[in-house]
Structure formats: structure tokens, C-alpha cells
Design an enzyme around this catalytic site. Sequence first.
Site, PDB file in Angstrom:
ATOM      1  N   TYR A 103       0.794  -1.223   0.000  1.00  0.00           N
ATOM      2  CA  TYR A 103       0.000   0.000   0.000  1.00  0.00           C
ATOM      3  C   TYR A 103       0.838   1.290   0.000  1.00  0.00           C
ATOM      4  CZ  TYR A 103      -3.567  -3.408   1.028  1.00  0.00           C
ATOM      5  OH  TYR A 103      -4.383  -4.495   0.945  1.00  0.00           O
ATOM      6  N   PRO A 140     -11.306  -0.231  -2.868  1.00  0.00           N
ATOM      7  CA  PRO A 140     -12.529  -0.887  -3.338  1.00  0.00           C
ATOM      8  C   PRO A 140     -13.773  -0.028  -3.067  1.00  0.00           C
ATOM      9  CG  PRO A 140     -11.264  -2.304  -1.841  1.00  0.00           C
ATOM     10  CD  PRO A 140     -10.751  -0.902  -1.686  1.00  0.00           C
ATOM     11  N   HIS A 147      -7.674   1.198   1.221  1.00  0.00           N
ATOM     12  CA  HIS A 147      -7.398  -0.196   1.568  1.00  0.00           C
ATOM     13  C   HIS A 147      -6.302  -0.407   2.620  1.00  0.00           C
ATOM     14  CE1 HIS A 147      -7.758  -4.383   0.943  1.00  0.00           C
ATOM     15  NE2 HIS A 147      -7.971  -4.396  -0.350  1.00  0.00           N
ATOM     16  N   ASP A 175     -17.095 -21.606  -2.681  1.00  0.00           N
ATOM     17  CA  ASP A 175     -16.046 -20.688  -3.145  1.00  0.00           C
ATOM     18  C   ASP A 175     -15.184 -21.361  -4.219  1.00  0.00           C
ATOM     19  OD1 ASP A 175     -14.578 -18.081  -2.746  1.00  0.00           O
ATOM     20  OD2 ASP A 175     -12.959 -19.516  -2.476  1.00  0.00           O
ATOM     21  N   THR A 223      -3.591 -10.797   4.595  1.00  0.00           N
ATOM     22  CA  THR A 223      -3.997 -11.799   3.594  1.00  0.00           C
ATOM     23  C   THR A 223      -2.798 -12.555   3.022  1.00  0.00           C
ATOM     24  OG1 THR A 223      -3.773 -10.174   1.830  1.00  0.00           O
ATOM     25  CG2 THR A 223      -5.992 -10.487   2.743  1.00  0.00           C
ATOM     26  N   SER A 282     -11.669 -11.943  -5.402  1.00  0.00           N
ATOM     27  CA  SER A 282     -11.869 -11.993  -3.957  1.00  0.00           C
ATOM     28  C   SER A 282     -13.324 -12.276  -3.647  1.00  0.00           C
ATOM     29  CB  SER A 282     -11.476 -10.644  -3.354  1.00  0.00           C
ATOM     30  OG  SER A 282     -11.481 -10.744  -1.968  1.00  0.00           O
TER      31      SER A 282
END
Length: 633
Positions: free
Chosen positions: A115, A128, A350, A437, A472, A561
Site C-alpha cells: 500500500y 474498493p 485499503h 467458493d 492476507t 476476492s
Amino acid sequence: MLSILARTMAKDLWYKVKPCGRLVRPVAPTRIPGRYLSHQEGLPKLPVPALQQTCERYLATLEPIVDEEELNHTKELLAEFQKAGGVGERLQKGLERRARKTENWLSDWWLTTAYLDYRMPVVVHSSPGVVLPRLEFSDRQGQMRFAAKLIAGVLDFKTMIDNETLPVEYLGGKQLCMNQYYQILSSWRVPGLKRDSVNHAHRSRPPTHITVVHNFQFFVLDVYNSDGTPLTVDQLYMQLEKVWSSSLQTNKEPIGILTSNQRNSWGKAYNNLIKDKTNKDSVRAIQKSIFTVCLDAPMPCVSDDLYRSRAAVQMLHGGGSRWNSGNRWFDKTLQFIIGEDGSCGLMYEHAPAEGPPIVSLIDHVVEYTKKSEMVRTPMVPLPMPQKLRFNITPEIKKDIEKAKQNMNIMVHDLDVKVIVFSHFGKNVPKTHKMSPDAFIQMGLQLAYYRMYQRCCATYESASLRMFKLGRTDTIRSCSIDSANFVKAMDDPAKQNIEKVTLLEKAVKAHRAYTDMAIHGQAIDRHLLGLKLQAIEDLTSMPEIFMDTSYAVANHYNLSTSQVPAKTDCVMCFGPVAPDGYGVCYNPMAEHINFAVSAFNSCNETNAAHMAERLEQALLDMRMLLESTPKAKL
Ligand code: COA
């Protein structure tokens, strides 16, 4: 010096003179600390996976995406890298040392690399958006009423954060780190010339105001009474009305659009902007607010079919300088967006958090807005929300014009398609004893293969929140098994029974990779850690990171995602490669919301085509399962 200035400014915002001459000071509610820390302390530390395991798994993920010659070359490089006493072993030891010394060996590195060092605009490339179902109003009163309820709902959620009573979340039966919830309110990003920073209001001086922006004009709105209780919906409504009627002029400079620029340029413009004391105080007031509410002007009308796609671009970038892109402060962590035409959603910066905490806040707020207001409104008159002033010098004006131009280029380049896949939801894969998923990810693999006759590196976010301060890792959805399935699916020489077996195998492999990832055993963050360790140790960059295979593996044509929500909403984000797609989905029981994005500047990609292929792929997979009875297998 800085902190004295900041405190003086905060004081200026806190004290308001009532018409009767008495000072009313909004007071932040009392915090009840303790529970958060004791929960956090019980969480395990993120492990460092074994070196050999990562090297083996890395090779396996390369197999469907690189040719044999490249694969053999990488095999040789990896053998050299991991040999006893070699570079890999030394870097691995460095990582293990770092893991012993820190709460989380990855989190600071990740924040910086993913980031703060990233120089592209946060708009489209990082932040997002979330699209909520269209609301049933089409006028200013409806907009204000809903905005008031939404603010009250967020403040209600904030009470749980302040009291540390947020219910602890679970994944796979394990408690999750709740830290991200404490990062999303009262926080902001600051642009730098080379690296940004992310800041949070000090716990001992919590802000009591939000910022509201309408017609590009920002206002400070105190949201607490002098006894620390939040303003009621009626009080908020009255305050929003005041904001609205004090910002009717539409010819104001869209100062907020500066925040949409490429980060180095914005960093330079920022330093110039805050040279002026008034500007600096106004910027600080926005930054330190609890969150921002954007009261948007209506966007161009579209048919019901296209509404969600249009709302997605409104949430992602505001539609360009002619529309609502200047009605934002893109560095604010949380911005709720409410249009006069019933459009509603949010966008978030984010750096401090992933989608799931944001969406769980949304779930709470949406439920809250459905309740009827029971609280009696105090009869105390409230002060006028404070309009934030900006002195626009010719240089600032030039920066605004540049930012407008760049924003409009981004707007024209982004292609977004939101679809509601209404044929089935999680129910169908579950009936077939498959992970929903994994089933959806295989649908994406099939859609991509049908479009391009090849497989591509695919990113799916996996939560690392089982670990303290976890963020993540990557689930690499393109695997040897997924490639076998997609190649067989349209092969007339293959029997359905064989196709079903391959689909089941691919789904199981995906679920196994997911389990490995959420338990801290995936390959991507480990490889990144080894690379960053080499940089920190000032050793020459190991060849495995300069290899073509590594570049191919990190060129994600599919960046995906799952962000599940109870609300019928969908998160959306831009692609991460110029010739790639961004795909986010919310699988509900009976349907799935998908947001697909691509860039118009790439001739080979098209969001609507990808969305169609995806629908068809999922339908064909169901048909395959249903037309091949289990008894025959
Ligand atoms: N048979 C029947 N049901 C099954 C099944 C099977 N073989 N496998 C899974 N299911 C069920 C699960 O029990 C679960 O049930 P629920 O709906 O009652 O909760 C449901 O199907 C969903 O499971 P699955 O589809 O496998 O996914 P998941 O919920 O475990 O989520 C990830 C997978 C990767 C999305 C999740 O682990 C994760 O990491 N999420 C965070 C992602 C993130 O951070 N995104 C934001 C980035 S900004």
C-alpha cells in the site's frame, strides 16, 4: 510543535457558541478498554513456512502457466536457492529471527509494500467500492433522511468498537484477529513524495466529528452531544439540512479531487496545499474526522439493468470531474456515498483493512437503518456545521486541473459490469458436497480458458486473520487440477463422468489450497518475505526473483476476492494488470452478486463478455453435475 497545533485546532472545532451564548462541547463517549487486548494476546503468531515446502509448491503452481523450458530453468534456480548452506537457507533464518522478534513478521512489510510504497492512484488501483441495493427515494429529503440514519448506524457500530464488545469472528472454527476493526474509523492516509503513511486519531483525543461533503464543499459535523450521547437521527437530519442549504453553489473548486492523483504528484501538491494555515486546518479536520459522508449529485440515468454497474463506478471513482469525483477525499479510510437518486454505497482506502470488516460494518448499518427511531430528540439547538475553507492559489488551481484530467482518463479507462447471477447461489455446490467458493473459482477458470484458450495466474485473497495482526495471503486458483478440468470441459472426446471427476478434483484441490493459505502455509507472502529479507540484508537479489517465471506468476490476469455479506451488496475493485480482470463476489444462499472490471485501453479484455462467460461456465458446471447421476460415477 505539531501536536500543539493539532490540539489547538481540535479545540477550535470542539467549542461552539450557542445562540444563548453558552458553550456546548461535544464529548466523545467513554471507552471501556481491556477486552480487545486480552483477545489479541491469545492469538497465535503467523508462522514462517518451511523453505522446501514453499519451493515445491511454487513449482507446482507454475506448471499450468509457464512453458516446459521456463519451468525447467526455474527448477534449477530453486535447487540452487534451497541447497544446504545456500542463500535460501540464510534468508529463511533471517525471516525466522524476524518472526521471533515481532508480533507478526509480515504485517509491517505488507502494509508498506502493498500500500504505502505503491505510487499509482488509490482510486481504481487500490480502493474498493461497495454497491448497496438502490434505495426507494429520488429526492433531497430522502437522501438526507437516509444519510442521517446511516450516520446513526455507524455511530452505533462505533459504540461496540469503543466498548470493545464487537463479537469475535471465526473462520474454520478458529477465532480471528479483530485489529482491523480498530483501524477503520478516525483514520486517514497521507501522501508522501516517495512513500505514504497511514494515521489514526490518538485514542486519548478521539474525534467527535464527521465530515460531510456536498457540491465539493466540506463541513465538520459534530455528532455527539455534550453528555457524550450520539446525535439522534432527527438531530442529524436537521444538521444535514443545514449543510445542504449552505452548499448550494455548484461552481466550487473540487479540492478533494487532488487526492485521486498519482501518489508522488499528490504528495507534492499536498505539501504545497498545506503551506497555507487555513488549508492545513481544513485538511486536518477532514483527516481526523471519524468518517466522511458524501452527499452526491444525481448521476446520469440508466435502465434498471445497468443500475448496479453505474453505481459501481460511482463508488469506485465518482464518475469523473463533471460528476462526483470532486465530492470525495480519497485518502479518508471510510467514505459513505449517498446520491439524491437513491444510490448508496461506500468506498474505502485499503491500507488499514480488508473487505470483510467493512462489510460487517455495512451489515450492521443496513439493519440499523431499517429500525424505527425510538430515541427522543433533545430540544437543545445545535450549532451550524462548520464549513471548511480553502485558499486556492494559482499553483493549487493548476494541481486541481491536472488531477481532474488524470481522473477523467481513469474514468474513461475503467470498464465495470455488475451482475446478479440469479440461477443459484451457495445452495447448488453445497448439494453436490462442494465448497461454493472453490466452485465459483473453477467457474472463473473455465470462463477465462474459454475466452483465451489458456490458463492464467490467478489471485484470490485468503484471510490470515487467524494470526495476530494477520492480513492476507494468496490462493492460487489456477492449479494443475483446475487446468485439467477446464481443458477437458469442452473436449468432445471426454465423457461426462470423467469431466465430473476432474471438476471434483479441482474443487478439492482449491479447497485444500485455501486451508493451507488460511493456516499461514501458502507460498506468496513467504516468497515476498524472502525477497524483502534479501533487500534488508543488502545481499544481491536471488535469481529466483529475477526469473521470467516469477514475473509470469505475479502477473495476475485474474485478481479475485470473495467478500461475503448478509446484505445483498457487492464489493468492486479494479484489475491489477493492464490486461487483467478484477472480480469480486458475494455468494448468497440462492444467488451470487459479481462485480467484474477491466480496462478499456486493453483490446483483449471486456468486463461484460467476461461476466457472460462466467454465467455460462457456472450454468454448464451445474448442468454437468446434474446430468451425470452419482450412481453412474
Ligand atoms: N460440502 C458442503 N458444504 C460445504 C463444503 C462441502 N464440501 N465446503 C464448504 N461448504 C460450506 C461451508 O461450511 C460454508 O457454509 P456456511 O455458508 O454455512 O458458512 C460455505 O459452504 C462456504 O464455504 P466455502 O465456499 O468453502 O468458503 P469459505 O466461507 O470457507 O471462504 C475464503 C473461503 C477463501 C473466501 C475465506 O477463507 C477467506 O479467506 N475469506 C477472506 C477473504 C478476504 O479477505 N477478502 C477480502 C479482500 S479485500
